[in-house]
Design a protein around this motif. Structure first.
Motif, short mmCIF file in Angstrom:
data_model
loop_
_atom_site.label_atom_id
_atom_site.label_comp_id
_atom_site.label_asym_id
_atom_site.label_seq_id
_atom_site.Cartn_x
_atom_site.Cartn_y
_atom_site.Cartn_z
N TYR A 1 -29.65 1.82 -23.27
CA TYR A 1 -28.21 1.86 -23.02
C TYR A 1 -27.71 0.44 -23.03
N PRO B 1 -24.42 -1.71 -22.46
CA PRO B 1 -23.02 -1.91 -22.08
C PRO B 1 -22.58 -3.35 -22.34
N TYR C 1 -19.92 -6.11 -20.66
CA TYR C 1 -19.10 -6.38 -19.49
C TYR C 1 -18.16 -7.54 -19.78
N LEU D 1 -17.12 -3.18 -16.65
CA LEU D 1 -17.57 -2.50 -17.87
C LEU D 1 -16.43 -2.39 -18.87
N ARG E 1 -25.15 3.98 -26.82
CA ARG E 1 -26.56 4.37 -26.83
C ARG E 1 -27.08 4.23 -28.25
N PHE F 1 -20.32 -10.40 -21.46
CA PHE F 1 -21.77 -10.28 -21.33
C PHE F 1 -22.23 -9.01 -22.00
N ILE G 1 -30.26 -1.69 -20.52
CA ILE G 1 -31.00 -1.06 -19.43
C ILE G 1 -31.98 -0.06 -20.05
N LEU H 1 -30.00 -3.75 -14.84
CA LEU H 1 -29.33 -4.23 -16.04
C LEU H 1 -29.83 -5.63 -16.34
N THR H 2 -30.19 -5.86 -17.60
CA THR H 2 -30.54 -7.20 -18.04
C THR H 2 -29.36 -7.73 -18.84
N PHE H 3 -28.82 -8.85 -18.39
CA PHE H 3 -27.63 -9.41 -19.02
C PHE H 3 -28.00 -10.51 -20.00
#
Lengths: 116, 115
Positions: free
Chosen positions: B32, B34, B36, B46, B51, B89, B93, B103-105
């Motif tokens: 997933y 996202p 931000y 968000l 996906r 960003f 995930i 979450l990895t940014f």
């Protein structure tokens, strides 16, 4: 619109002192998180919390850190003995379901911690 | 392997132009993605997410393009406006079965849209 609220907005502390950062997540959310952002750098995961226990923590979240949900509304991050490198913006976040399902975390405005 | 690499670090675009931010990842468990948006003094919010079962998602002026084989995804902001000036960003995930909640940014892109 519901929001995540954090206090204090800014805290200055001396190295070695204990700090508690407070958060009020969105009321119907079940998953809670702390992230931090060192100035000018990326947002880093610290810990996730669900069902009154830590569900995951990062390498940053060592024994100096702890989290607690002391009542039905607050979610706190405690740093037991602050170090200079703990200076950062700390973001609390919450989500209705697991982040992996929706990816939508709602972040607070952050608490800036300055360690002198 | 947990990293998400984001570029450029900063971007200046004329009003009405197209802003493009790119991200790449290695971890095939990521499921997933996202994006931000963060304004100064605020927490990340968000903006749009995708996906890997679709190659593109559009919401208003914001479009995510996703290339699963290349493990790359990008954000396009059409008709960029000064109000879009913020730090963006990308994040990722793993799927819920991977047992990770984090979450990895990416490192963020500071976008400035000039009139």
């Amino acid at each position: 619109e519901p929001e995540v609220t954090q206090t204090p907005s800014h805290q200055v502390t001396q190295m070695g002192q204990e700090v508690i950062l407070r958060c009020v997540p969105i009321s119907n959310h079940l998953y809670f998180y702390w992230y931090r952002q060192i100035l000018g750098q990326k947002v880093e995961f610290l810990v996730s919390f669900y069902n009154n226990e830590i569900s995951e923590k990062s390498e940053i979240f060592d024994d100096q850190f702890s989290v607690e949900r002391p009542d039905g509304s607050n979610f706190t991050l405690k740093i037991r003995s602050t170090k200079l490198e703990d200076s950062a913006m700390y973001f609390c976040a919450s989500s209705e379901g697991p982040a992996a399902n929706t990816g939508e975390l709602f972040f607070g405005e952050g608490s800036r911690l300055t360690v002198l | 392997q947990q990293q998400v690499k984001q570029s450029p670090q900063s971007l200046i675009v004329q009003k009405g132009g197209i802003s493009i931010i790119n991200c790449a990842y290695e971890n095939t468990a990521f499921d997933y993605f996202p994006w931000y948006q963060q304004f100064p003094g605020k927490g990340p919010a968000l903006l749009i997410a995708i996906r890997p079962d679709v190659s593109e998602k559009k919401e208003g002026r914001f479009t995510i393009s996703f290339n699963k084989s290349a493990k790359q995804f990008s954000l396009h902001i059409m008709d960029s406006q000064p109000g879009d000036s913020a730090t963006y960003f990308c994040a990722a995930i793993p799927y819920s079965g991977a047992g990770s909640y984090q979450l990895t940014f990416g490192k963020g892109t500071k976008l400035s849209v000039i009139p």
